[in-house]
Design an enzyme around this catalytic site. Structure first.
Site, PDB file in Angstrom:
ATOM      1  N   CYS A  33       0.880  -1.184   0.000  1.00 27.56           N
ATOM      2  CA  CYS A  33       0.000   0.000   0.000  1.00 27.56           C
ATOM      3  C   CYS A  33       0.909   1.224   0.000  1.00 27.56           C
ATOM      4  O   CYS A  33       1.029   1.940   0.992  1.00 27.56           O
ATOM      5  CB  CYS A  33      -0.912   0.003   1.214  1.00 27.56           C
ATOM      6  N   ALA A  34       1.554   1.471  -1.134  1.00 31.01           N
ATOM      7  CA  ALA A  34       2.691   2.393  -1.181  1.00 31.01           C
ATOM      8  C   ALA A  34       2.307   3.851  -1.060  1.00 31.01           C
ATOM      9  O   ALA A  34       3.116   4.671  -0.623  1.00 31.01           O
ATOM     10  CB  ALA A  34       3.467   2.171  -2.478  1.00 31.01           C
ATOM     11  N   GLY A  90       4.752   6.791  -1.716  1.00 27.54           N
ATOM     12  CA  GLY A  90       6.030   6.117  -1.840  1.00 27.54           C
ATOM     13  C   GLY A  90       7.126   6.479  -0.872  1.00 27.54           C
ATOM     14  O   GLY A  90       8.275   6.098  -1.076  1.00 27.54           O
ATOM     15  N   GLY A  91       6.805   7.169   0.223  1.00 24.95           N
ATOM     16  CA  GLY A  91       7.858   7.529   1.168  1.00 24.95           C
ATOM     17  C   GLY A  91       8.581   6.327   1.740  1.00 24.95           C
ATOM     18  O   GLY A  91       9.814   6.292   1.815  1.00 24.95           O
ATOM     19  N   LYS A  92       7.825   5.301   2.138  1.00 25.34           N
ATOM     20  CA  LYS A  92       8.457   4.102   2.693  1.00 25.34           C
ATOM     21  C   LYS A  92       9.127   3.283   1.592  1.00 25.34           C
ATOM     22  O   LYS A  92      10.153   2.639   1.827  1.00 25.34           O
ATOM     23  CB  LYS A  92       7.418   3.271   3.446  1.00 25.34           C
ATOM     24  N   ASP A  94      -0.224   0.283  -5.393  1.00 23.58           N
ATOM     25  CA  ASP A  94      -1.294   1.051  -4.762  1.00 23.58           C
ATOM     26  C   ASP A  94      -2.498   1.066  -5.695  1.00 23.58           C
ATOM     27  O   ASP A  94      -2.328   1.000  -6.920  1.00 23.58           O
ATOM     28  CB  ASP A  94      -0.875   2.483  -4.436  1.00 23.58           C
ATOM     29  N   ASP A 109       1.447  -1.302   4.816  1.00 16.44           N
ATOM     30  CA  ASP A 109       1.079  -0.106   5.582  1.00 16.44           C
ATOM     31  C   ASP A 109      -0.402   0.121   5.295  1.00 16.44           C
ATOM     32  O   ASP A 109      -0.776   0.868   4.397  1.00 16.44           O
ATOM     33  CB  ASP A 109       1.933   1.077   5.139  1.00 16.44           C
ATOM     34  N   CYS A 137      -1.081   3.485  11.168  1.00 16.81           N
ATOM     35  CA  CYS A 137      -0.868   4.679  11.998  1.00 16.81           C
ATOM     36  C   CYS A 137      -2.129   4.913  12.826  1.00 16.81           C
ATOM     37  O   CYS A 137      -2.600   6.042  12.973  1.00 16.81           O
ATOM     38  CB  CYS A 137      -0.511   5.898  11.155  1.00 16.81           C
TER      39      CYS A 137
END
Length: 417
Positions: free
Chosen positions: A230-231, A234-236, A254, A301, A354
């Protein structure tokens, strides 16, 4: 600096739009400022701070204001939270508002209900109370009600952390290493880092330290096949690619092409050559199924209520509901099942949110393990210790603003046996 009538009127108008909760607050403010271009820099700063301030403290401000009218909530915020005196705003108040203001400043909420003191909807406080004491809920809520610091991640393909810190200091930025992430930097204030050469050449990215730590739980190796399921933007994914030293192969999946489009300029700056972004129709997309049993590392995520990000998105607690969380739980379980099918024996999956709610976190993992005897849970603290990160949160990874200075994150690490 004295508050002007124009600033008060603009903040009231923007707050009225934000309180509809039909869009994210940052979208509301972006559109509001676009429609009010005559507002200066200081005017915009006042409006943004006031709107976010009211959204953070809405429960207690409603008790103080007695009504939910935007202007009355705004005045309650200025008097109770910003500690302005009635005299400082006297020229902007009606006779009724001046009479009410004295009562508002004297209001005491020490005996109010837990949800009011925690600035949370009743249903959120009730669900948190299943696993947290009142004191723990209040401490966590106070952390979530503070504005978030600016955290950066150093792209180790472009620079070391020490090099980045030296360049930031030379540019007048007050910055220091984050306490846990080996590639994290915390910057004081809100400088325009997107204009700095370190940003434009891809040496730094904005990323909360808690989010960075998820990369060390995934712990991808240089020649692995890795999927960020679940990009989003794309930070991770970018961090995982850097940990792999741009070796191996990394897929960023995604369902939103618009979110993945925001990855493109970041990917170009990063210097990564092993990252492939692909839009999928669902967790059961044919492109996903083709990778079944072939992947070494998977990061999930999962889409969630986002209640761990209230420092940045205080409106989320008012835009979510028990029904939306129930819908998310179904989606989270389905995504986790689909992502798990990608793993080869011995592969590792990190399920992360989160959110602070157990039903989106521990309960999802427990239900998955009950149905999948070929998976076992790994100890998150041991994995972080192997990465020389001094953080012990037990089997599960849990971090909070008031304890760790990060957004609220949860993660569990699962291995296919």
């Amino acid at each position: 600096m004295a508050i002007t009538r124009a600033q008060l009127d603009a903040a009231t108008e923007a707050l009225a739009l934000a309180l509809k909760f039909d869009r994210p607050a940052d979208t509301v403010l972006h559109e509001f400022f676009g429609a009010h271009r005559a507002l200066g820099v200081h005017d915009r700063a006042f409006v943004a701070d006031a709107v976010y301030g009211v959204l953070r403290r809405k429960r207690s401000l409603e008790s103080v204001a007695s009504v939910a009218a935007p202007r009355r909530l705004l005045l309650a915020y200025l008097f109770k939270i910003n500690s302005l005196s009635v005299r400082e705003l006297s020229g902007l108040l009606s006779d009724d508002e001046r009479a009410w203001a004295a009562e508002a400043k004297a209001a005491n909420l020490d005996g109010a209900a837990l949800a009011v003191r925690a600035e949370l909807p009743d249903w959120v406080a009730e669900r948190l109370s299943r696993t947290m004491s009142d004191a723990e809920i209040l401490a966590a809520a106070r952390g979530l009600n503070q504005p978030a610091p600016l955290d950066l991640r150093v792209n180790t393909l472009r620079a070391t952390r020490d090099e980045a810190l030296r360049e930031l200091a030379a540019s007048g930025f007050e910055a220091a290493p984050t306490p846990y992430s080996p590639v994290g930097i915390r910057v004081k204030g809100r400088p325009a880092v997107n204009r700095h050469a370190l940003f434009t050449n891809g040496a730094i990215e904005v990323q909360d330290e808690g989010s960075q730590l998820l990369g060390y739980l995934v712990a991808p190796r240089r020649n692995d096949l890795v999927v960020d399921f679940c990009a989003g933007a794309g930070g991770k994914s970018l961090m995982l690619g850097a940990l792999m030293q741009s070796r191996g192969r990394l897929y960023a999946f995604d369902v939103s092409g618009a979110r993945l489009d925001r990855l493109k300029p970041r990917l170009k700056r990063s210097g990564l050559s092993n990252l492939y972004a692909q839009t999928i129709k669902s967790e059961n997309d044919l492109r996903v199924k083709r990778l079944a049993g072939k992947i070494d590392r998977v990061l999930v995520d999962a889409p969630c209520s986002g209640l761990g990000t209230l420092r940045r998105n205080p409106d989320l607690k008012w835009r979510q509901s028990p029904r939306s969380v129930d819908e998310l739980k179904v989606k989270q379980a389905a995504i986790l099942r689909a992502a798990a099918r990608l793993l080869k024996p011995g592969g590792r999956l990190v399920y992360a949110t989160c959110s602070l709610l157990p039903e989106e976190n521990e309960d999802i993992v427990a239900a998955f393990l009950a149905d999948h005897a070929d998976f076992r849970q790994l100890d998150c603290s041991e994995i972080l210790r192997e990465a020389r990160i001094p953080l012990d949160t037990g089997m599960f990874f849990r971090v909070f603003p008031h304890l760790h200075g990060t957004d609220g994150f949860f993660a569990a690490v699962l291995s296919r046996t």
